[in-house]
Design an enzyme around this catalytic site. Structure first.
Site, PDB file in Angstrom:
ATOM      1  N   HIS A   1     -65.310 -46.920 -26.048  1.00 33.22           N
ATOM      2  CA  HIS A   1     -65.961 -45.841 -26.796  1.00 33.22           C
ATOM      3  C   HIS A   1     -64.937 -45.135 -27.678  1.00 33.22           C
ATOM      4  CE1 HIS A   1     -68.424 -42.359 -27.728  1.00 33.22           C
ATOM      5  NE2 HIS A   1     -67.484 -41.569 -27.250  1.00 33.22           N
TER       6      HIS A   1
ATOM      7  N   HIS B   1     -65.971 -50.451 -34.491  1.00 33.95           N
ATOM      8  CA  HIS B   1     -64.792 -49.676 -34.871  1.00 33.95           C
ATOM      9  C   HIS B   1     -63.573 -50.467 -35.347  1.00 33.95           C
ATOM     10  CE1 HIS B   1     -66.941 -46.226 -33.418  1.00 33.95           C
ATOM     11  NE2 HIS B   1     -67.112 -46.818 -32.247  1.00 33.95           N
TER      12      HIS B   1
END
EC number: 4.6.1.18
Length: 150
Positions: A145, A37
């Site tokens: 996450h 990410h």
């Protein structure tokens, strides 16, 4: 007496390896989060090939095409600081370890095109500024996450 010592030492060695071995080769979740990410060095851009290149470069097209992924174009310190925001229930699970950014961040959403099939993973690239929701764990809390963009 020598055989008895050898058996005890061997048993201890097996026990220690049993504890150590599972952690060998397994990346901490924070490393997975960064790989999947974080892209702080690239400003959001409208290059249609950005997602195709990044998803491949970051290993998310090995064996199958990951359907959806978001890259964050902010510093690690900025993203990590989100973990100090108020705790909330995650959007994609019932877990209660999520945190929402206090301001919109620069992100790029990558979505697998409907006609795309492995090994030719083809993604649409969409840049935006949105609040992000991330799950944090550990002491100190760190992102593990990517939950959602809102």
């Amino acid at each position: 007496m020598g055989l008895e010592k050898s058996l005890i030492l061997f048993s201890l060695l097996v026990l220690v390896l049993g504890w150590v071995q599972p952690s060998l080769g397994r990346k901490p979740s924070v490393q997975d989060f960064k790989r999947q990410h974080m892209d702080p060095d690239s400003p959001p851009n409208s290059r249609p090939t950005y997602c195709n290149q990044m998803m491949k470069r970051r290993g998310m097209t090995k064996g199958s095409c990951k359907r959806v992924n978001t890259f964050v174009h902010e510093s690690w310190a900025t993203v990590k600081a989100i973990c100090s925001q108020r705790q909330m229930t995650c959007k994609t699970s019932s877990r209660n370890n999520c945190h929402k950014s206090s301001s919109p961040l620069h992100i790029t959403d990558c979505r697998l095109k409907g006609s795309s099939k492995y090994p030719n993973c083809d993604y649409t690239t969409t840049n935006s500024q949105k609040h992000i929701i991330i799950a944090c764990e550990g002491n100190p809390l760190v992102p593990v996450h990517y939950d959602a963009s809102v």
